[in-house]
Design a protein around this motif. Structure first.
Motif, PDB file in Angstrom:
ATOM      1  N   ASN A 280       0.839  -1.182   0.000  1.00 32.76           N
ATOM      2  CA  ASN A 280       0.000   0.000   0.000  1.00 32.76           C
ATOM      3  C   ASN A 280       0.882   1.242   0.000  1.00 32.76           C
ATOM      4  N   TYR A 281       0.239   2.403  -0.017  1.00 36.34           N
ATOM      5  CA  TYR A 281       0.983   3.649  -0.108  1.00 36.34           C
ATOM      6  C   TYR A 281       0.439   4.677   0.873  1.00 36.34           C
ATOM      7  N   GLY A 282       1.257   5.676   1.161  1.00 36.84           N
ATOM      8  CA  GLY A 282       0.867   6.771   2.037  1.00 36.84           C
ATOM      9  C   GLY A 282       2.064   7.690   2.225  1.00 36.84           C
ATOM     10  N   ASP A 283       1.808   8.893   2.682  1.00 33.02           N
ATOM     11  CA  ASP A 283       2.870   9.864   2.927  1.00 33.02           C
ATOM     12  C   ASP A 283       3.349   9.696   4.367  1.00 33.02           C
ATOM     13  N   PHE A 284       4.359   8.850   4.568  1.00 31.79           N
ATOM     14  CA  PHE A 284       4.777   8.479   5.918  1.00 31.79           C
ATOM     15  C   PHE A 284       5.547   9.584   6.640  1.00 31.79           C
ATOM     16  N   ASP A 285       6.169  10.495   5.905  1.00 30.98           N
ATOM     17  CA  ASP A 285       6.936  11.562   6.548  1.00 30.98           C
ATOM     18  C   ASP A 285       6.294  12.942   6.400  1.00 30.98           C
ATOM     19  N   ASN A 286       5.073  12.978   5.887  1.00 34.14           N
ATOM     20  CA  ASN A 286       4.304  14.232   5.775  1.00 34.14           C
ATOM     21  C   ASN A 286       5.044  15.317   4.991  1.00 34.14           C
ATOM     22  N   ASP A 287       5.764  14.888   3.957  1.00 37.84           N
ATOM     23  CA  ASP A 287       6.435  15.886   3.119  1.00 37.84           C
ATOM     24  C   ASP A 287       5.618  16.238   1.880  1.00 37.84           C
ATOM     25  N   GLY A 288       4.418  15.637   1.742  1.00 35.31           N
ATOM     26  CA  GLY A 288       3.546  15.926   0.613  1.00 35.31           C
ATOM     27  C   GLY A 288       3.661  14.953  -0.537  1.00 35.31           C
ATOM     28  N   TRP A 289       4.601  13.981  -0.442  1.00 33.13           N
ATOM     29  CA  TRP A 289       4.821  13.021  -1.521  1.00 33.13           C
ATOM     30  C   TRP A 289       4.472  11.620  -1.036  1.00 33.13           C
ATOM     31  N   LEU A 290       3.748  10.853  -1.853  1.00 35.87           N
ATOM     32  CA  LEU A 290       3.262   9.535  -1.460  1.00 35.87           C
ATOM     33  C   LEU A 290       4.366   8.482  -1.542  1.00 35.87           C
ATOM     34  N   ASP A 291       4.650   7.856  -0.416  1.00 33.99           N
ATOM     35  CA  ASP A 291       5.621   6.772  -0.316  1.00 33.99           C
ATOM     36  C   ASP A 291       4.884   5.435  -0.472  1.00 33.99           C
ATOM     37  N   MET A 292       5.588   4.321  -0.303  1.00 34.61           N
ATOM     38  CA  MET A 292       4.925   3.018  -0.418  1.00 34.61           C
ATOM     39  C   MET A 292       5.586   1.987   0.482  1.00 34.61           C
ATOM     40  N   TYR A 293       4.810   0.958   0.811  1.00 37.35           N
ATOM     41  CA  TYR A 293       5.305  -0.143   1.643  1.00 37.35           C
ATOM     42  C   TYR A 293       4.969  -1.466   0.971  1.00 37.35           C
ATOM     43  N   HIS A 294       5.983  -2.329   0.864  1.00 36.76           N
ATOM     44  CA  HIS A 294       5.816  -3.638   0.238  1.00 36.76           C
ATOM     45  C   HIS A 294       6.034  -4.722   1.280  1.00 36.76           C
ATOM     46  N   ALA A 295       4.993  -5.498   1.552  1.00 38.17           N
ATOM     47  CA  ALA A 295       5.123  -6.675   2.403  1.00 38.17           C
ATOM     48  C   ALA A 295       5.444  -7.859   1.494  1.00 38.17           C
ATOM     49  N   THR A 296       6.532  -8.525   1.751  1.00 34.10           N
ATOM     50  CA  THR A 296       7.044  -9.534   0.823  1.00 34.10           C
ATOM     51  C   THR A 296       6.527 -10.918   1.187  1.00 34.10           C
TER      52      THR A 296
END
Length: 480
Positions: A280-296
């Motif tokens: 899934n994705y989300g802005d984890f550091d609140n800098d305005g840009w969407l990051d992502m997380y991959h569960a393997t």
């Protein structure tokens, strides 16, 4: 992860691949703990299902849940539509809603494809033609997949799907990720039918799993990310070490203002192999840009590679911060949800863990975000003519200050193998105020503009209202 009992706090719903194990509902107590309310919620007879997807299908203000089943199994299974009666109590209305047809599926997606104010349901099927259920607005659905020309082929083994209005014409288009064949992109022709435009729009893969649409570069046009399913260990290790790989893995398609897509997987650092399962994705550091997380993950007991968190660097590239974020867990990960469960203004992370067989189980993980010092604004939308949960509505934020920035968001639950809340926690970096908040409602085609909103608040915006409402949601201090 979402607010299923309307108390302002994010709860957690979990399903299990094991067809003999029931789902679970964890109520957020508001004191840093959760309590199992599965029995009280009426969910102990809901067995199996790899994923679940929330939406307010009957526009009554309570989030309902759909559970597809049968993924990876030889036999098809019945799905479930669970109607929320309010307060986090559910009833199974699958038969009444005419959704009882058994499938092999672990991917579905809600959207109002015909713009009538009622969310419709697409089910990506492994061993049957895909299903598209049109919401009639009376509590029942009509299957129109063949008529709408989105059924695909039963040989494609569809494993992921996402709706996206890639040309901003207010009618959601559809992307389907297939494991046994290349991905497909369908354009919504507005008359209840879709046209396959995969090749003309520059889409040439992958053969994959989970997928999502998001505006990773904040240009106002939805982009596409799709996971490649193959997981060759040599290429996975090469990617971890920053070494080149011969084959292209995942695909990030940049939207060229609705005229086509450009494959920017390699230039952004996403063309490697992550061995992704849940994501899934989300802005984890609140800098305005969407990051992502991959569960393997992989089926083998010996397949253990780290889960991966990737930071979006100003819409130009993604860098691996799994180690520094302390989220690079080794156990296999499935459903991923990114939401602010402790109400302190940053996105936390819930991951359902464990392998594909009973002997490979593991406990689930809840990561708390310590915060990165940036400001934020959380926005909840309430539709009136547009569907109540505002799925498909768009948000545009312009920050105030010496370095104004523009941030774009669309309302959805995120990845096809995860479940983010519908509320949007929007990072503002160092800005202490939002100069302009713009909300666009696709069904009514109306636009609301609010100015000079203080940062670090949660607000509710209702379609057609000329004022927003500040919600009193106080931070939760977790117990030691």
């Amino acid at each position: 992860m979402d607010d299923f009992d309307e108390d302002g706090r994010l709860d957690i719903l979990i399903t299990c691949h094991d067809p003999t194990e029931h789902m679970a509902f964890y109520h957020n107590n508001g004191d840093g703990t959760f309590v199992d309310r599965t029995k009280k919620a009426g969910l102990t007879d809901q067995l199996g299902g790899l994923v679940c997807y929330q939406a307010d299908f009957d526009n009554d203000g309570h989030l309902d849940v759909f559970i597809p089943r049968g993924a990876w199994h030889e036999w098809p299974m019945r799905p479930s539509l669970l109607r929320n009666l309010g307060g986090g109590r559910f009833e199974d209305v699958t038969k009444r809603a005419r959704l009882l047809d058994p499938v092999n599926s672990n991917a579905a997606a809600w959207a109002d494809y015909d713009n009538d104010g009622h969310v419709d349901l697409f089910i990506a099927c492994e061993k049957q033609p895909n299903r598209l259920y049109r919401n009639r607005g009376d509590g029942t659905f009509e299957e129109v997949g063949q008529r709408a020309a989105v059924q695909g082929s039963r040989e494609r083994f569809a494993k992921g799907c996402t709706w996206l209005d890639y040309d901003n014409d207010d009618f959601p288009d559809l992307f389907v990720n297939n494991m046994a064949d290349a991905a497909r992109l369908y354009h919504n022709n507005r008359e209840g039918r879709f046209e396959e435009v995969t090749s003309p729009m520059g889409i040439d893969g992958p053969k994959g799993f989970s997928c999502w649409s998001f505006d990773y570069d904040n240009d106002g046009w939805l982009d596409l990310f799709a996971v490649y399913y193959d997981r060759p260990m040599d290429d996975v290790v090469a990617g971890l070490l920053g070494m080149p790989v011969e084959r292209t893995g995942n695909r990030l398609y940049r939207n060229l203002e609705g005229k086509g897509f450009e494959d920017v997987s390699l230039s952004t650092g996403l063309g490697v192999f992550f061995a992704t399962m849940g994501s899934n994705y989300g802005d984890f550091d609140n800098d305005g840009w969407l990051d992502m997380y991959h569960a393997t993950g992989g089926l083998s007991f010996g397949f253990l590679v780290p889960n991966r968190m990737l930071k979006n660097v100003e819409g130009k590239r993604f860098v691996d911060i799994s180690s520094s974020s302390r989220t690079g867990h080794l156990q296999k990960g499935h459903g991923v949800a990114c939401g602010d469960w402790d109400r302190d203004g940053d996105l936390d992370l819930f991951v359902e863990m464990g392998g594909g067989v009973s002997g490979d189980k593991y406990h689930n993980l809840l990561f708390q975000n310590p915060g990165q010092g940036n400001h934020w604004l959380t926005v909840r939308l309430v539709g009136k003519k547009t569907n109540r949960a505002a799925i498909g509505a768009r948000i545009k934020v312009l920050t105030a200050g010496d370095r104004p920035a523009t941030v774009h968001r669309q309302i959805s639950s995120g990845s096809s193998f995860g479940g983010n809340p519908m509320e949007q926690t929007i990072g503002l970096a160092r800005a202490t105020q939002v100069a302009t908040l713009e909300v666009y409602w696709p069904t009514s085609r109306t636009r609301q503009v609010f100015r000079n909103i203080p940062a670090d608040h949660t607000i509710e915006v209702t379609e057609f209202d000329d004022r927003y409402r500040v919600l009193d949601l106080r931070p939760i201090s977790p117990r030691p």
